[in-house]
Enzyme design. Structure first.
Site, PDB file in Angstrom:
ATOM      1  N   LYS A 156      -1.275 -33.836 -16.044  1.00  0.00           N
ATOM      2  CA  LYS A 156      -1.415 -34.413 -17.387  1.00  0.00           C
ATOM      3  C   LYS A 156      -2.073 -35.784 -17.270  1.00  0.00           C
ATOM      4  O   LYS A 156      -1.557 -36.680 -16.593  1.00  0.00           O
ATOM      5  CB  LYS A 156      -0.051 -34.538 -18.062  1.00  0.00           C
ATOM      6  CG  LYS A 156      -0.118 -35.111 -19.476  1.00  0.00           C
ATOM      7  CD  LYS A 156       1.266 -35.197 -20.085  1.00  0.00           C
ATOM      8  CE  LYS A 156       1.226 -35.791 -21.494  1.00  0.00           C
ATOM      9  NZ  LYS A 156       2.573 -35.885 -22.092  1.00  0.00           N
ATOM     10  N   ARG A 182       0.116 -38.146 -31.608  1.00  0.00           N
ATOM     11  CA  ARG A 182       1.032 -39.284 -31.712  1.00  0.00           C
ATOM     12  C   ARG A 182       1.243 -39.708 -33.154  1.00  0.00           C
ATOM     13  O   ARG A 182       2.319 -40.181 -33.516  1.00  0.00           O
ATOM     14  CB  ARG A 182       0.517 -40.436 -30.847  1.00  0.00           C
ATOM     15  CG  ARG A 182       0.637 -40.115 -29.350  1.00  0.00           C
ATOM     16  CD  ARG A 182      -0.018 -41.141 -28.460  1.00  0.00           C
ATOM     17  NE  ARG A 182       0.087 -40.737 -27.061  1.00  0.00           N
ATOM     18  CZ  ARG A 182      -0.594 -41.298 -26.066  1.00  0.00           C
ATOM     19  NH1 ARG A 182      -1.426 -42.294 -26.323  1.00  0.00           N
ATOM     20  NH2 ARG A 182      -0.445 -40.861 -24.837  1.00  0.00           N
ATOM     21  N   LYS A 213       0.203 -45.546 -21.067  1.00  0.00           N
ATOM     22  CA  LYS A 213       0.919 -44.583 -20.228  1.00  0.00           C
ATOM     23  C   LYS A 213       0.240 -44.363 -18.875  1.00  0.00           C
ATOM     24  O   LYS A 213       0.493 -43.369 -18.197  1.00  0.00           O
ATOM     25  CB  LYS A 213       1.070 -43.253 -20.982  1.00  0.00           C
ATOM     26  CG  LYS A 213       1.794 -43.401 -22.315  1.00  0.00           C
ATOM     27  CD  LYS A 213       2.182 -42.063 -22.916  1.00  0.00           C
ATOM     28  CE  LYS A 213       2.987 -42.246 -24.201  1.00  0.00           C
ATOM     29  NZ  LYS A 213       3.540 -40.973 -24.722  1.00  0.00           N
ATOM     30  N   GLU A 229      -0.028 -33.061  -7.365  1.00  0.00           N
ATOM     31  CA  GLU A 229       0.978 -32.963  -8.419  1.00  0.00           C
ATOM     32  C   GLU A 229       1.432 -31.515  -8.611  1.00  0.00           C
ATOM     33  O   GLU A 229       2.633 -31.230  -8.741  1.00  0.00           O
ATOM     34  CB  GLU A 229       0.419 -33.515  -9.734  1.00  0.00           C
ATOM     35  CG  GLU A 229       0.221 -35.028  -9.758  1.00  0.00           C
ATOM     36  CD  GLU A 229       1.523 -35.774  -9.972  1.00  0.00           C
ATOM     37  OE1 GLU A 229       2.577 -35.134 -10.073  1.00  0.00           O
ATOM     38  OE2 GLU A 229       1.475 -37.017 -10.046  1.00  0.00           O
ATOM     39  N   LYS A 277      -3.498 -30.590 -18.846  1.00  0.00           N
ATOM     40  CA  LYS A 277      -3.585 -31.182 -20.184  1.00  0.00           C
ATOM     41  C   LYS A 277      -4.311 -32.524 -20.082  1.00  0.00           C
ATOM     42  O   LYS A 277      -3.929 -33.354 -19.257  1.00  0.00           O
ATOM     43  CB  LYS A 277      -2.185 -31.397 -20.759  1.00  0.00           C
ATOM     44  CG  LYS A 277      -2.180 -32.017 -22.148  1.00  0.00           C
ATOM     45  CD  LYS A 277      -0.761 -32.310 -22.624  1.00  0.00           C
ATOM     46  CE  LYS A 277      -0.796 -32.943 -24.019  1.00  0.00           C
ATOM     47  NZ  LYS A 277       0.543 -33.326 -24.495  1.00  0.00           N
ATOM     48  N   SER A 286      -4.562 -32.079 -29.441  1.00  0.00           N
ATOM     49  CA  SER A 286      -4.787 -32.447 -30.837  1.00  0.00           C
ATOM     50  C   SER A 286      -6.156 -33.066 -31.072  1.00  0.00           C
ATOM     51  O   SER A 286      -6.785 -32.806 -32.106  1.00  0.00           O
ATOM     52  CB  SER A 286      -3.693 -33.419 -31.288  1.00  0.00           C
ATOM     53  OG  SER A 286      -3.708 -34.600 -30.492  1.00  0.00           O
ATOM     54  N   TYR A 308      -3.477 -25.425 -31.383  1.00  0.00           N
ATOM     55  CA  TYR A 308      -3.184 -25.519 -32.807  1.00  0.00           C
ATOM     56  C   TYR A 308      -4.028 -24.535 -33.615  1.00  0.00           C
ATOM     57  O   TYR A 308      -3.756 -24.307 -34.791  1.00  0.00           O
ATOM     58  CB  TYR A 308      -3.419 -26.952 -33.296  1.00  0.00           C
ATOM     59  CG  TYR A 308      -2.591 -27.959 -32.529  1.00  0.00           C
ATOM     60  CD1 TYR A 308      -1.263 -28.199 -32.877  1.00  0.00           C
ATOM     61  CD2 TYR A 308      -3.115 -28.639 -31.432  1.00  0.00           C
ATOM     62  CE1 TYR A 308      -0.484 -29.093 -32.164  1.00  0.00           C
ATOM     63  CE2 TYR A 308      -2.346 -29.539 -30.711  1.00  0.00           C
ATOM     64  CZ  TYR A 308      -1.034 -29.758 -31.079  1.00  0.00           C
ATOM     65  OH  TYR A 308      -0.262 -30.640 -30.350  1.00  0.00           O
TER      66      TYR A 308
END
Length: 327
Positions: free
Chosen positions: A197, A207, A219, A236, A251, A277, A316
């Site tokens: 990610k 958000r 972040k 990872e 992602k 998004s 979505y």
């Protein structure tokens, strides 16, 4: 022309193109992210994501039933928590009578066969808007955060979650969650790890949907650098696989198809792509302006994610795509 090979022969009609196609896209490959909020009969538009809403539990179930009837096998749930319930430690995240636990129980009662994927991260519950506990010095505390994630995952599992999905990117959380779930008797609950990610600019509309943007800083100390590629992604992913993940995720998806391909080629686990998004919002904006054919663009985009190696896609666009594929 004296040609032995004429590749166009295999593109000469719709029937032959369908026979030799290398990649399929079907409703069963789609997972639908849904936003949940308090209330009854409530449906709140997400301004940055045309066509997407936050739903109260009753309407969310009816919307999810529509997804199930279209052939979509799972939904990923994300709660919008009132600011008054947020604190530094995300305490509401493991409230067995909180919005999320009540949502999970209601979904499993009404739609028992629908797979429920539940978000494990502090940002929807944190007054700081981060995926972890923030120290006085502004550091995101790893091990202390994992302790809260364990409580959150156990609460979700007890409510009926099929798959818990830690999206926080704290070190060691997959192994800790697996051990805690197994010890509590939830060995059948799966873990979908957000293993790759990135600290991406594509998350903005999400958000706003949950009012979960960081109140300070960013972040970048826990999500991956967009300039990092295969080595960090493989590190990872391999760590999460060794710690007990059942799925790996990349992602965002569209700007990281090269990473998705490498992860796919180096694991035997199912790999999920998140069509996030920002990707959704850009397509919607361009379609509404008349610049693109929305249906063709979306189908091409999701097919590219499948071609790059995704077994499933969180998107979505899921309901629209399922309808298009059935028409």
């Amino acid at each position: 022309m004296d040609l032995t090979y004429r590749p166009r022969r295999l593109r000469s009609s719709h029937s032959i193109r369908e026979i030799v196609r290398e990649t399929t896209l079907e409703p069963r490959h789609l997972l639908y992210p849904m936003f949940i909020e308090e209330g009854e009969g409530v449906k709140t538009p997400v301004a940055a994501m045309p066509g997407i809403h936050r739903y109260s539990i009753d309407l969310a179930i009816e919307h999810a039933r529509e997804a199930w009837n279209l052939g979509i096998k799972g939904v990923a749930l994300f709660p919008a928590i009132p600011n008054g319930l947020k604190d530094k430690y995300g305490s509401e995240s493991h409230n067995p009578e909180g919005l999320f636990a009540r949502t999970i129980r209601a979904f499993k009662k009404e739609l028992p066969e629908l797979l429920l994927i539940t978000d494990v991260a502090l940002d929807p519950y944190s007054s700081d808007g981060h995926d972890g506990i923030v120290s006085e010095a502004g550091e995101i505390l790893n091990d202390e955060t994992v302790e809260v994630l364990i409580k959150m995952a156990l609460t979700q599992a007890a409510a009926g979650a099929d798959i818990v999905a830690p999206s926080d990117m704290m070190d060691g959380r997959i192994g800790a969650l697996r051990a805690a779930l197994d010890e509590a008797g939830f060995e059948r609950v799966m873990i979908m790890s957000y293993s790759t990610k990135y600290a991406s600019a594509y998350y903005g509309p999400f958000r706003t949907a949950l009012d979960s943007a960081p109140k300070m800083g960013d972040k970048k100390t826990y999500q991956m650098n967009p300039a990092s590629g295969y080595r960090e992604a493989l590190r990872e992913s391999s760590l999460d696989e060794a710690e007990g993940a059942d799925f790996l995720m990349v992602k965002p998806a569209l700007a990281y198809l090269d990473v998705l391909r490498v992860v796919r080629d180096n694991t035997q686990l199912p790999v999920v792509a998140y069509n996030v998004s920002g990707e959704y919002a850009m397509v919607k904006a361009a379609a509404q302006a008349g610049y693109i054919d929305e249906q063709r663009i979306v189908l091409e985009t999701l097919t590219s994610m499948r071609r790059a190696g995704a077994d499933a896609i969180l998107t979505y666009h899921a309901l629209d795509v399922a309808r298009w594929l059935k028409s």
